[in-house]
Design a protein around this motif. Structure first.
Motif, short mmCIF file in Angstrom:
data_model
loop_
_atom_site.label_atom_id
_atom_site.label_comp_id
_atom_site.label_asym_id
_atom_site.label_seq_id
_atom_site.Cartn_x
_atom_site.Cartn_y
_atom_site.Cartn_z
N SER A 25 39.17 38.59 75.30
CA SER A 25 40.62 38.64 75.10
C SER A 25 41.02 38.07 73.74
O SER A 25 41.87 38.63 73.04
CB SER A 25 41.33 37.86 76.21
N SER A 26 40.40 36.96 73.35
CA SER A 26 40.73 36.32 72.07
C SER A 26 40.43 37.25 70.89
O SER A 26 41.17 37.27 69.90
CB SER A 26 39.94 35.01 71.91
N SER A 42 40.82 40.33 70.85
CA SER A 42 41.79 41.44 70.83
C SER A 42 43.19 41.03 70.36
O SER A 42 44.06 41.89 70.20
CB SER A 42 41.90 42.04 72.23
N TYR A 43 43.43 39.72 70.16
CA TYR A 43 44.79 39.25 69.87
C TYR A 43 45.40 39.89 68.62
O TYR A 43 46.58 40.25 68.59
CB TYR A 43 44.82 37.73 69.72
N ASN A 53 39.78 45.47 74.02
CA ASN A 53 39.67 45.45 72.56
C ASN A 53 39.84 46.83 71.95
O ASN A 53 40.57 47.01 70.97
CB ASN A 53 38.32 44.85 72.14
N ASN A 79 45.89 33.74 78.63
CA ASN A 79 46.23 34.80 77.68
C ASN A 79 47.73 34.88 77.44
O ASN A 79 48.20 35.01 76.31
CB ASN A 79 45.73 36.16 78.20
N GLY A 91 43.63 33.66 67.96
CA GLY A 91 42.41 34.29 68.47
C GLY A 91 41.17 33.51 68.08
O GLY A 91 40.26 33.32 68.89
#
Length: 463
Positions: A154-155, A157-158, A214, A72, A121
């Motif tokens: 996580s991706s 939420s970028y 998120n 991340n 993302g």
């Protein structure tokens, strides 16, 4: 009765001598620094709380989160680097007194950072399988399952964190650090609160953490845009400014941002390779590294805040072409940053064991955590500031290519190679990996200090 007044007077004389100049005075620097300090304290403190909460789900969960967080950091650092380019350009226009270009620079920063984050993302989601197997194939099946969930979440939420970081970067460029503090607190407090609900309350583990991350990041993004369009009185950015891309301005931002982004990719790529070494050492080594990293983050709170503050200070000095002030402030910040590490060590060592117990570590790794923390605490006092404060100043002046090349080479030639030799070949384990990192700080700090003492870094023109 006179003694307190004398002390106050001496304090003001000291601040005037070392933290005031023609471009900016100590009162403005303090007003810049304090919100950033509070922000850094909350970010690191809340990350420690989050790590402690996820550790209650077991060693496999904390190991997975630590593994993916290294990835991340690698991906997020790319668009945060471009956001830093926006901060530098905004600060230099602010220093030159060109308010119209300040507005255009802020809009260009938000647009470019958002587009880049969306692409990164999407890459993380589409290629999550190959990424995990390439980087962390040696991990256990349980750790890998948790890692897959956390990487996809996580991706997604970028884009949210990118919008917030771009707006905060522009605000820091004009000295509005209090607003950036509020936006950061909205994101981090909501993250911790939701983590508490999903992890401790509903026992959803890593999946609950992805929901929390998120929700909190997109909430912060929405609040950032509302402030930018409805409440802001300085940047005066309109929705159409974001949609109508100003390529000339984006090029200026990328001139600073792209070399820094490349540096961050290589720098954090080296960290990922180091993480692969650590994964091969076993789950206990991963947990030791995760907890030691959290403690190191606590130590670095004041110094990181100084590093971020210096970007705005030097940026505004160079915008008004006052190189004398820029040099003076860099020297003052270097000494202050080193002193902050000594102070943090004195505060943390007495509470080391209660602090570590928050992470629920197995008894077998507590000794290793203490050794890593002791070595790192001693090394940070002379080495961290010249390694990280100095390049912030060089980058704020436009000397981004040099700082990026040095950081990339020192990372790969010293931290990665030496980390492998000490940690794996010489069988020093996690302690050897951290020793290599401290050596790398010394090498690149020496090079940056020589650059700062020369003239080339003040000859760049960003605007």
């Amino acid at each position: 009765m006179l003694e307190p007044k004398v002390n106050v007077k001496q304090g003001r004389l000291f601040l005037d001598k070392y933290f005031s100049g023609e471009s900016i005075d100590y009162r403005q620097i303090i007003s810049l620094f304090l919100p950033i300090l509070v922000d850094q304290a909350f970010v690191v403190g809340l990350n420690v709380v989050n790590t402690a909460m996820i550790s209650s789900s077991g060693v496999a969960a904390i190991s997975a989160v630590n593994m993916i967080d290294s990835l991340n950091i690698f991906l997020i650092s790319v668009f945060i680097a471009v956001s830093t380019g926006g901060t530098v350009v905004v600060a230099q226009y602010k220093g030159s007194g060109n308010e119209l270009m300040v507005s255009k620079a802020a809009a260009g920063a938000v647009s470019s950072v958002s587009l880049m984050a969306f692409a990164i993302g999407l890459f993380g989601i589409v290629f999550h399988g190959p990424l995990l197997h390439l980087l962390f194939g040696a991990a256990s099946p349980e750790v890998m399952a948790n890692a897959r969930t956390y990487l996809i979440g996580s991706s997604l939420s970028y884009l949210g964190i990118a919008v917030m970081e771009a707006v905060c970067g522009a605000l820091r460029g004009i000295g509005r650090t209090r607003v950036s503090l509020v936006l950061s607190l909205i994101m981090n407090f909501s993250y911790v609160l939701l983590n508490f609900v999903f992890i401790n309350g509903l026992h959803m583990g890593v999946f609950g953490m992805t929901i929390a991350i998120n929700t909190s990041r997109y909430l912060a993004a929405v609040c950032s845009l509302i402030y930018l369009f409805r409440l802001d009185s300085s940047l005066r950015v309109k929705i159409r400014d974001l949609l109508a891309l100003n390529w000339t301005m984006i090029k200026r931002i990328m001139f600073i941002g792209l070399p820094f982004a490349a540096e961050q990719m290589f720098f954090n790529g080296g960290k990922i390779l180091t993480q692969i070494f650590i994964v091969s050492l076993g789950t206990y080594a991963i947990a030791t590294n995760a907890i030691s990293s959290s403690l190191a983050g606590v130590m670095q709170i004041p110094a990181n805040a100084l590093s971020l503050t210096l970007i705005t200070v030097v940026g505004q000095c160079m915008g008004s072409r006052n190189t004398k002030d820029a040099r003076k402030f860099v020297k003052s910040f270097l000494w202050l940053s080193s002193a902050s590490f000594a102070l943090m060590a004195l505060l943390i060592f007495p509470v080391f064991h209660p602090l570590v117990s928050l992470f629920h570590p197995p008894e077998e790794i507590v000794r290793d955590i203490f050794i890593v923390f002791l070595i790192n605490s001693i090394a940070q006092i002379p080495l961290w500031s010249v390694s990280f404060i100095t390049p912030s100043a060089l980058r704020a002046a436009g000397d981004s290519k040099f700082t990026s090349v040095v950081s990339m080479l020192s990372m790969w030639l010293f931290r990665v190679v030496l980390g492998y030799v000490l940690g794996i070949v010489l069988n020093m384990g996690i302690i050897g990996v951290w020793l290599a990192m401290n050596c790398e700080w010394g090498v690149r700090g020496f090079i940056f200090l020589r650059r700062f003492l020369g003239e080339k870094w003040v000859q760049h023109k960003v605007i």
